[in-house]
Design an enzyme around this catalytic site. Structure first.
Site, PDB file in Angstrom:
ATOM      1  N   LYS A   1     -31.617  -1.887  27.805  1.00  0.00           N
ATOM      2  CA  LYS A   1     -30.674  -2.285  28.853  1.00  0.00           C
ATOM      3  C   LYS A   1     -31.440  -3.156  29.845  1.00  0.00           C
ATOM      4  CE  LYS A   1     -26.923  -0.449  31.606  1.00  0.00           C
ATOM      5  NZ  LYS A   1     -27.172  -0.959  32.941  1.00  0.00           N
TER       6      LYS A   1
ATOM      7  N   CYS B   1     -38.246  -3.802  74.672  1.00  0.00           N
ATOM      8  CA  CYS B   1     -39.342  -3.693  73.694  1.00  0.00           C
ATOM      9  C   CYS B   1     -39.314  -4.901  72.739  1.00  0.00           C
ATOM     10  CB  CYS B   1     -39.197  -2.395  72.910  1.00  0.00           C
ATOM     11  SG  CYS B   1     -40.340  -2.244  71.546  1.00  0.00           S
TER      12      CYS B   1
ATOM     13  N   GLU C   1     -27.485 -11.139  29.314  1.00  0.00           N
ATOM     14  CA  GLU C   1     -28.070 -10.822  30.611  1.00  0.00           C
ATOM     15  C   GLU C   1     -29.065 -11.908  31.002  1.00  0.00           C
ATOM     16  OE1 GLU C   1     -26.796  -8.064  31.750  1.00  0.00           O
ATOM     17  OE2 GLU C   1     -28.118  -7.265  33.299  1.00  0.00           O
TER      18      GLU C   1
ATOM     19  N   GLU D   1     -30.052  -0.747  21.959  1.00  0.00           N
ATOM     20  CA  GLU D   1     -30.696  -1.923  22.563  1.00  0.00           C
ATOM     21  C   GLU D   1     -31.317  -1.548  23.901  1.00  0.00           C
ATOM     22  OE1 GLU D   1     -27.496  -4.706  23.061  1.00  0.00           O
ATOM     23  OE2 GLU D   1     -26.878  -4.506  20.980  1.00  0.00           O
TER      24      GLU D   1
ATOM     25  N   GLU E   1     -46.951 -33.129  25.038  1.00  0.00           N
ATOM     26  CA  GLU E   1     -46.238 -33.822  23.963  1.00  0.00           C
ATOM     27  C   GLU E   1     -44.723 -33.655  24.112  1.00  0.00           C
ATOM     28  OE1 GLU E   1     -49.178 -33.627  20.130  1.00  0.00           O
ATOM     29  OE2 GLU E   1     -48.600 -31.744  21.078  1.00  0.00           O
ATOM     30  N   TYR E   2     -44.341 -32.466  24.545  1.00  0.00           N
ATOM     31  CA  TYR E   2     -42.923 -32.190  24.746  1.00  0.00           C
ATOM     32  C   TYR E   2     -42.350 -33.109  25.833  1.00  0.00           C
ATOM     33  CZ  TYR E   2     -38.639 -29.646  25.891  1.00  0.00           C
ATOM     34  OH  TYR E   2     -37.332 -29.320  26.139  1.00  0.00           O
ATOM     35  N   ASP E   3     -43.069 -33.194  26.958  1.00  0.00           N
ATOM     36  CA  ASP E   3     -42.619 -34.056  28.053  1.00  0.00           C
ATOM     37  C   ASP E   3     -42.483 -35.505  27.609  1.00  0.00           C
ATOM     38  OD1 ASP E   3     -42.420 -32.007  29.773  1.00  0.00           O
ATOM     39  OD2 ASP E   3     -44.355 -32.330  30.761  1.00  0.00           O
TER      40      ASP E   3
ATOM     41  N   LYS F   1     -29.891   6.250  30.791  1.00  0.00           N
ATOM     42  CA  LYS F   1     -30.744   5.788  31.893  1.00  0.00           C
ATOM     43  C   LYS F   1     -32.117   6.441  31.816  1.00  0.00           C
ATOM     44  CE  LYS F   1     -28.175   3.112  34.501  1.00  0.00           C
ATOM     45  NZ  LYS F   1     -28.394   2.580  35.790  1.00  0.00           N
TER      46      LYS F   1
ATOM     47  N   CYS G   1     -37.683   4.559  70.529  1.00  0.00           N
ATOM     48  CA  CYS G   1     -38.157   3.910  71.739  1.00  0.00           C
ATOM     49  C   CYS G   1     -36.910   3.410  72.471  1.00  0.00           C
ATOM     50  CB  CYS G   1     -39.065   2.734  71.365  1.00  0.00           C
ATOM     51  SG  CYS G   1     -39.290   1.566  72.715  1.00  0.00           S
TER      52      CYS G   1
ATOM     53  N   ASP H   1     -32.337  -5.292  32.952  1.00  0.00           N
ATOM     54  CA  ASP H   1     -31.893  -5.167  34.335  1.00  0.00           C
ATOM     55  C   ASP H   1     -31.831  -6.551  34.985  1.00  0.00           C
ATOM     56  OD1 ASP H   1     -31.068  -4.003  36.606  1.00  0.00           O
ATOM     57  OD2 ASP H   1     -33.005  -3.152  37.168  1.00  0.00           O
TER      58      ASP H   1
ATOM     59  N   CYS I   1     -44.415   4.256  72.177  1.00  0.00           N
ATOM     60  CA  CYS I   1     -44.058   3.153  71.280  1.00  0.00           C
ATOM     61  C   CYS I   1     -45.311   2.310  71.030  1.00  0.00           C
ATOM     62  CB  CYS I   1     -42.957   2.297  71.900  1.00  0.00           C
ATOM     63  SG  CYS I   1     -42.664   0.778  70.977  1.00  0.00           S
TER      64      CYS I   1
ATOM     65  N   SER J   1     -17.900  -2.331  32.633  1.00  0.00           N
ATOM     66  CA  SER J   1     -19.255  -1.792  32.748  1.00  0.00           C
ATOM     67  C   SER J   1     -19.446  -0.695  31.708  1.00  0.00           C
ATOM     68  CB  SER J   1     -19.515  -1.294  34.157  1.00  0.00           C
ATOM     69  OG  SER J   1     -18.650  -0.237  34.427  1.00  0.00           O
TER      70      SER J   1
ATOM     71  N   TYR K   1     -26.424 -10.287  24.109  1.00  0.00           N
ATOM     72  CA  TYR K   1     -26.276  -8.962  23.508  1.00  0.00           C
ATOM     73  C   TYR K   1     -24.891  -8.656  22.953  1.00  0.00           C
ATOM     74  CZ  TYR K   1     -24.932  -8.039  28.387  1.00  0.00           C
ATOM     75  OH  TYR K   1     -24.374  -8.096  29.630  1.00  0.00           O
TER      76      TYR K   1
ATOM     77  N   CYS L   1     -44.557  -1.356  72.888  1.00  0.00           N
ATOM     78  CA  CYS L   1     -44.390  -1.574  74.326  1.00  0.00           C
ATOM     79  C   CYS L   1     -44.981  -0.434  75.159  1.00  0.00           C
ATOM     80  CB  CYS L   1     -42.924  -1.764  74.659  1.00  0.00           C
ATOM     81  SG  CYS L   1     -41.948  -0.266  74.458  1.00  0.00           S
TER      82      CYS L   1
END
Ligand code: IVH
Length: 676
Positions: A118, A437, A180, A116, A35-37, A320, A432, A120, A414, A82, A232, A417
């Site tokens: 954090k 190789c 973010e 809040e 319906e949205y489309d 952290k 090696c 990533d 190795c 930061s 944020y 080889c």
């Protein structure tokens, strides 16, 4: 034109915005995707019939049509600093005490904090003027970032127009919202599955995937990545009154941008610590990556009073989380061979979810580590991600052994080889030493093509595997002798991808000297050292004939790098390979000196390329211009020096004529770039 149509269009737009909000912000859709489309299609249809009613904030305008050639730089009105980190409850208490001391608040009194998650991901800023989304940028170096507006517009959670949910809110003159951009874990997994199928390198984690997607020059691809945002903070603002950080978040929510729901107003630092500890345990419940908590003073007047150091504001701190660990089993230990022949043991694990991603491999670093930790095949182990991409095995759960675990014996030959391997000078790694190789050759070719080196798009590990195994390529210089006919015969290589790869290889011939030095894979020479070397020596030949003493005399180059560099160029194989690179047309000198010597006409000038050229693809022409010191712009303006036109140039030619911009046809262009 009938105003009824205009009203209908406006109504449709509002309906779509309403459903966007239900779906993307409130997570509570009312209608089906179908319906949205249908609503979107109807709006597109009406806008096509009545272009005079098209507006830039229409929901149909999220995806631009043309890829960009580069991101313009924007300066941040208020720097994007930061945040200082803390790792323990005690450090959080110290932070609280420090603030009170600085602000002259009695040590016994409470300060209100907003705590809040954090997220990533990637920090961005959104600039709204009179309620319209004007511009969005990445953080960059904190002072200047990349203008990624076109890509941000593809994110449906970002309102193109601010609309208050309640009438009493006025639209501010200017509102800068910071937040973010992230990729939910599910989307990350989906994207990597697609990449795996296409034989392309996968993203290491959701953050890299988000950053990569935001920096794509083609917004149509960004649109497919399904990026998300949590706002944020408010940055610069005008025409609105704000007193607390909570008030800022309320305002953002009111205007329809998503704010993370797990935000708590804490009445003192004790509350803050309890809330941080709670999420340290619960973060696995989330569908996105978080790496800690952010603790912010609620009162904005205190932000003003405390100010910032050169790196971070004093009113905010992050806490952290402890690195996340999980238990899993070692299925197998395999030996990987690096580009300089180093053998590294790697554990294949029973897949396990760790800090939001499924982990199935862990590095065991070196063979001493395997015996020291007594890691055996079949063992249950604790794996941990501590910031880095590849997880590591922390220790073995020996109590879980049942007697069938097999100790691992370091190889003496190795695995590829079969040459005898030996310990290197520091006695840590097995190596090696066979220059022929195949496994090493593959790694070297892979490294040669990565972004920091020759940046050959489409030349990934799976393809290199095939090219070497089928004998098309033995070392990286052979790349420059590949033919389209060779490529189309390979698995997963269609006509289009073969053509693209040939173009990418062609383009890589014009890389600057530092990239080439990096790409050679000299032991201990990464991209930074390569820059230092290129700075000092203008050509590869000059570097190749430098002596140990000469190299050691360079600031930042020590005896280890000097030795491996000299040894590299003395090697007979290397010499053959370099000859082949040159004969294949690879640039081996510093481009700046070439510019000064050769092409004063292009250097420092701005170009727009449009239409179809005969001899070059548009991208090639642009690379050529860039390699001669010119700059590429995406559209014609007064700042454009030259418009290079091919066949069917379109509206850019009209614009250039209107602005009196120099127009070059393909012949003029060829003459210009060949001009000595
Ligand atoms: S506030 C100067 N709040 O963490 C303070 N940042 O290491 C402005 N981040 O670059 C940022 N979640 O990208 C803030 N809830 C949150 C955050 C958050 C993630 C990121 C942000 C920033 C980085 C600082």
């Amino acid at each position: 034109m009938t105003p009824a149509i205009k009203e209908k269009i406006e109504h449709l737009r509002n309906t779509i915005r309403y459903h966007d909000r239900r779906y993307y912000v409130e997570n509570n859709p009312e209608i089906t995707d179908y319906e949205y489309d249908k609503l979107i299609k109807e709006l597109e249809h009406l806008e096509k019939l009545h272009p005079e009613y098209t507006t830039p904030d229409s929901p149909t305008k999220r995806v631009g049509e043309e890829p960009l050639t580069q991101f313009p730089t924007v300066e941040h009105r208020i720097p994007m600093l930061s945040i200082d980190n803390t790792y323990s409850d005690a450090e959080l208490r110290e932070f609280d005490q420090r603030i009170k001391r600085m602000a002259g608040i009695d040590a016994g009194r409470d300060i209100e904090y907003v705590v809040e998650l954090k997220i990533d991901g990637v920090a961005i800023t959104l600039w709204y003027e009179d309620g319209l989304f004007a511009r969005g940028a990445t953080r960059g170096d904190g002072f200047k970032g990349d203008d990624v507006t076109a890509n941000l517009k593809t994110i449906r959670q970002i309102s193109l127009k601010l609309e208050p949910a309640h009438k009493k809110y006025k639209i501010p003159r200017v509102l800068e919202i910071r937040g973010e951009i992230y990729l939910p874990n599910k989307e990350f997994q989906r994207l990597n599955e697609e990449k795996e199928e296409a034989g392309e390198p996968q993203f290491a984690n959701p953050r890299n995937a988000a950053a990569g997607s935001l920096k794509l020059l083609d917004p149509r691809i960004t649109a497919r990545r399904r990026l998300h945002i949590f706002a944020y903070a408010v940055g610069f603002y005008e025409g609105v009154q704000l007193k607390t950080h909570m008030g800022c978040l309320e305002l953002i929510k009111e205007f329809g941008l998503p704010v993370n729901p797990n935000i708590r107003l804490c009445k003192n630092i004790g509350d803050v610590i309890r809330y941080c500890d709670e999420w340290d345990k619960r973060r696995g419940e989330l569908d996105y990556m978080v790496d800690g908590m952010v603790v912010k003073i609620n009162t904005l007047a205190l932000h003003e009073q405390l100010g910032a150091t050169s790196k971070s504001p004093r009113w905010v701190i992050s806490y952290k989380f402890h690195p996340e660990q999980a238990v899993t089993k070692i299925e197998e230990i395999v030996v990987q061979i690096g580009k300089t022949g180093t053998l590294t043991p790697v554990a294949n694990l029973t897949p396990v979810l760790l800090a939001g991603t499924t982990v199935s491999r862990a590095t065991l670093h070196n063979f001493d580590e395997v015996s020291k930790k007594d890691i055996r095949v079949g063992d249950h182990v604790i794996v941990q991600k501590a910031g880095e991409i590849i997880p590591q095995v922390v220790y073995v759960l020996k109590e879980k052994r049942i007697g069938t675990e097999k100790p691992f014996v370091a190889p003496t030959f190795c695995p590829q080889c079969k040459e005898k391997v030996s310990r290197d000078n520091e006695e840590v790694y097995l190596r090696c030493h066979n220059p022929l190789c195949i496994a090493q050759a593959k790694r070297r070719i892979q490294y040669f093509a990565i972004r920091d080196a020759m940046d050959i798009e489409g030349l990934g590990p799976a393809l290199i595997e095939q090219l070497v195994d089928k004998g098309f390529v033995k070392d990286y210089s052979d790349i420059y002798y590949l033919k389209y006919e060779d490529l189309v015969t390979l698995e997963r290589m269609g006509e289009k991808s073969s053509q693209n790869l040939i173009h990418a290889i062609e383009e890589s011939k014009h890389r600057d000297l530092d990239r080439l030095i990096c790409a050679l894979g000299i032991m201990n020479v990464g991209s930074h050292t390569a820059e230092v070397l290129a700075e000092r020596f203008d050509t590869l030949d000059k570097l190749a004939s430098a002596t140990q003493e000469e190299l050691e005399g360079i600031y930042e180059i020590g005896p280890v790098v000097a030795k491996s560099t000299v040894e590299f160029f003395q090697n007979k194989h290397t010499q053959v390979i370099i000859k082949k690179l040159k004969a294949g047309g690879v640039n081996t000198s510093k481009l700046v000196t070439q510019i000064l010597a050769k092409n004063l006409k292009v250097s420092g000038k701005t170009f727009v390329v449009t239409g179809t050229l005969q001899k070059y693809s548009r991208k090639e022409a642009e690379t050529l211009i860039k390699s001669l010191g010119g700059r590429i712009l995406s559209s014609v303006s007064k700042k454009t020096d030259y418009l290079v036109v091919g066949e069917d140039p379109g509206s850019k030619l009209d614009k250039a004529k209107e602005l009196n911009v120099h127009v070059l046809d393909e012949n003029d262009f060829k003459e210009m770039i060949s001009c000595k």
